[in-house]
Write an enzyme that holds these catalytic residues in place. Structure first.
Site, PDB file in Angstrom:
ATOM      1  N   ASP A 144      22.351  38.903  56.714  1.00 20.45           N
ATOM      2  CA  ASP A 144      23.103  37.669  56.941  1.00 20.45           C
ATOM      3  C   ASP A 144      23.003  37.282  58.411  1.00 20.45           C
ATOM      4  O   ASP A 144      23.712  37.813  59.258  1.00 20.45           O
ATOM      5  CB  ASP A 144      24.571  37.868  56.521  1.00 20.45           C
ATOM      6  CG  ASP A 144      25.414  36.626  56.769  1.00 20.45           C
ATOM      7  OD1 ASP A 144      24.826  35.523  56.870  1.00 20.45           O
ATOM      8  OD2 ASP A 144      26.648  36.752  56.856  1.00 20.45           O
ATOM      9  N   CYS A 174      23.105  21.827  54.297  1.00 18.71           N
ATOM     10  CA  CYS A 174      24.224  21.066  53.715  1.00 18.71           C
ATOM     11  C   CYS A 174      24.289  19.700  54.385  1.00 18.71           C
ATOM     12  O   CYS A 174      23.734  19.501  55.477  1.00 18.71           O
ATOM     13  CB  CYS A 174      25.550  21.809  53.857  1.00 18.71           C
ATOM     14  SG  CYS A 174      26.144  22.037  55.545  1.00 18.71           S
ATOM     15  N   HIS A 270      48.567  40.541  27.983  1.00 18.77           N
ATOM     16  CA  HIS A 270      49.558  39.994  27.059  1.00 18.77           C
ATOM     17  C   HIS A 270      50.854  40.787  27.168  1.00 18.77           C
ATOM     18  O   HIS A 270      50.886  41.900  27.716  1.00 18.77           O
ATOM     19  CB  HIS A 270      49.019  40.105  25.627  1.00 18.77           C
ATOM     20  CG  HIS A 270      48.556  41.496  25.290  1.00 18.77           C
ATOM     21  ND1 HIS A 270      49.419  42.522  24.951  1.00 18.77           N
ATOM     22  CD2 HIS A 270      47.317  42.046  25.282  1.00 18.77           C
ATOM     23  CE1 HIS A 270      48.749  43.628  24.739  1.00 18.77           C
ATOM     24  NE2 HIS A 270      47.457  43.364  24.942  1.00 18.77           N
ATOM     25  N   GLU A 344      39.667  41.651  23.317  1.00 17.49           N
ATOM     26  CA  GLU A 344      39.682  43.053  23.705  1.00 17.49           C
ATOM     27  C   GLU A 344      38.406  43.758  23.258  1.00 17.49           C
ATOM     28  O   GLU A 344      37.718  43.313  22.336  1.00 17.49           O
ATOM     29  CB  GLU A 344      40.914  43.743  23.096  1.00 17.49           C
ATOM     30  CG  GLU A 344      41.070  45.232  23.400  1.00 17.49           C
ATOM     31  CD  GLU A 344      41.163  45.564  24.893  1.00 17.49           C
ATOM     32  OE1 GLU A 344      40.187  45.251  25.635  1.00 17.49           O
ATOM     33  OE2 GLU A 344      42.181  46.141  25.314  1.00 17.49           O
TER      34      GLU A 344
END
Length: 500
Positions: A144, A174, A270, A344
């Protein structure tokens, strides 16, 4: 997939004045470079900043003869050879966010990827670190930096060619609007670290200084992905040349989606189900009374009845197709979708059984699963490895959104949370995702921060650690050592008995 071939010996150009480092794959040619090398790294061009000469026209015009003459020097690059990714572009083009997004995705999918951050260009020290990184068994290094000149990129290309590594260039650009937004967001982030510095002036001066140096990438330099970066999908675009292989294709897929800078996600299992109470796995059981109470508490937390005016409100709600997730969000306002990929894990022949029943009927299967829970596949069912592949589309869809509530199941959320936490695949089955707990994930630069919010509604604990004895000859007592406690009758029946 055809192997990517490289050569260790530069081919002499006509007249013998320059060397041309060739990448034999698809007859792609790199730019000529200085012959002053040390430890396999081209030093001259990168150091003195001299403009690279253009490729001689005679070489471009005669592909067949060049290929045949150099066939004896071509050394094929193995399919699973390490990959070096060179990030190219001016400051504030979204390079770091995208680089870390790619590394996170590859690591989540089982590759060993790492971002090597440099200020401008990869140095000899950087390349030495990458060599050591690969010797340790890792396989993807992402540099990077800016790499604005062809000479700086040729340094990495030569290193990859001589070490027989795959090489990929990713160039970021950009438009002005996106650049301004990137500068603003970057300034806000760095102000948290040092408030007194004039970060905006620093970034603008840096842009002005480096813009004249930028030499856009050429397809002749090697496999290339060009990203016109934008958060708006109508302006975000990606082009590719010479990309091949599973890893490079996966990188292309990740970069195809815009990188959203500010994101918040809400995750929850849930509410407690009747099967949870009984210690049964899978199935399509409905919520227990305590699970219904959690559904009401979750709704108050996320903009439903009884919520505070400033409580967060999800823009969209995703659940599985099973009743217990759909009923958990029934009182939370907002558009919703039941998604099959959030169902699931399929337990196959073990669906609806307790761990005790699995040990009694299929003791060998129970032991095999404890030995390698990530790769073990239930007969006629799924493994965590299968599940990780299944939820890939969900994670990629999440990353193009924000303020999404996902209510799913333990195994599914383990796979999703592994992405945001940076957990290695083998550790995924042991991530603790408790019932009746809201997980809030927020982006922080190129990382994510996970906040755990227990909503304090009583429930069973379904978390099971790996037992010490995973042998197929173990006793039943050893096999059931870490099985969570559960009830022998539905909670509603227990409550009725207690009341009587």
């Amino acid at each position: 997939m055809a192997p990517i071939a490289t050569t260790n010996e530069p081919k002499m150009a006509q007249g013998g004045e320059e060397t041309l480092t060739r990448h034999a794959d698809a007859n792609q040619r790199y730019y000529p470079s200085s012959t002053n090398r040390k430890n396999g790294i081209n030093e001259g061009g990168a150091r003195d900043g001299a403009t690279m000469a253009s490729v001689p026209a005679t070489l471009l015009a005669n592909d067949s003869s060049t290929s045949s003459n150099s066939s004896s020097t071509v050394k094929p690059c193995p399919l699973r050879a390490p990959l070096v990714v060179t990030v190219v572009g001016l400051p504030c083009r979204g390079k770091s966010l995208a680089a870390h997004k790619v590394a996170r995705h590859l690591s989540w999918r089982g590759e060993s990827a790492k971002v090597f951050t440099v200020d401008e260009n990869a140095t000899n020290e950087t390349l030495s670190e990458i060599s050591l990184f690969f010797k340790e068994g890792n396989n993807v290094a992402i540099i990077d930096g800016m790499h604005l000149t062809r000479a700086s990129r040729q340094t990495v290309a030569t290193f990859c060619c001589e070490a027989v590594f795959h090489h990929l260039l990713i160039e970021f650009t950009c438009n002005d609007k996106c650049l301004q937004e990137n500068v603003t967001d970057t300034v806000q982030f760095y102000r948290q670290l040092e408030q007194n510095a004039d970060w905006e002036r620093r970034f603008r001066e840096r842009n002005e200084h480096h813009t004249p140096q930028f030499e856009p990438c050429s397809p002749l330099e090697g496999p290339l992905i060009t990203v016109n970066n934008s958060e708006d999908p109508m302006y975000h675009s990606v082009t590719a040349r010479g990309v091949r292989g599973a890893i490079q294709t996966a990188i292309l897929g990740v970069l195809a989606s815009p990188v959203i800078r500010q994101q918040t996600f809400y995750f929850s299992r849930h509410g407690e189900s009747e099967y949870n109470v009984l210690g049964r796995i899978g199935g399509d059981a409905d919520l227990s009374p305590r699970g219904m109470k959690y559904a009401d508490r979750l709704a108050r937390q996320l903009g439903g009845p009884g919520s505070a005016p400033d409580s967060p409100r999800p823009k969209v709600i995703w659940t599985s197709e099973l009743r217990r997730t759909i009923h958990t969000v029934q009182n939370i306002p907002g558009p919703r979708a039941a998604i099959k990929d959030l169902n699931e894990i399929n337990a196959g022949i073990c669906e609806g059984l307790t761990y005790e029943e699995i040990q009694e009927r299929f003791p060998q299967e129970f032991a095999w699963r404890d030995q390698d829970k990530f790769k073990y596949r239930y007969p006629h069912g799924e493994s965590y490895l299968d599940l990780l592949q299944r939820v890939d589309s969900v994670v990629q869809a999440l990353l193009t959104n924000t303020d999404v509530l996902v209510v799913s199941h333990q195994a599914v959320l383990r796979c999703i949370m592994a992405y945001f936490k940076g957990v290695k695949p083998d550790d995924v089955p042991y991530i603790n995702v408790p019932l009746h707990t809201l997980l809030i994930v927020r982006s922080y630069g190129y990382d994510f921060v996970v906040e755990t919010v227990p909503l304090k509604v009583e429930c069973v604990d379904t978390y099971r650690i790996q037992p010490k004895n995973c042998s197929t000859s173990r006793t039943t007592a050893d096999a059931l050592t870490t099985v969570p406690a559960h009830f022998d009758a539905p909670l509603t029946q227990q409550m009725s008995t207690t009341i009587s």
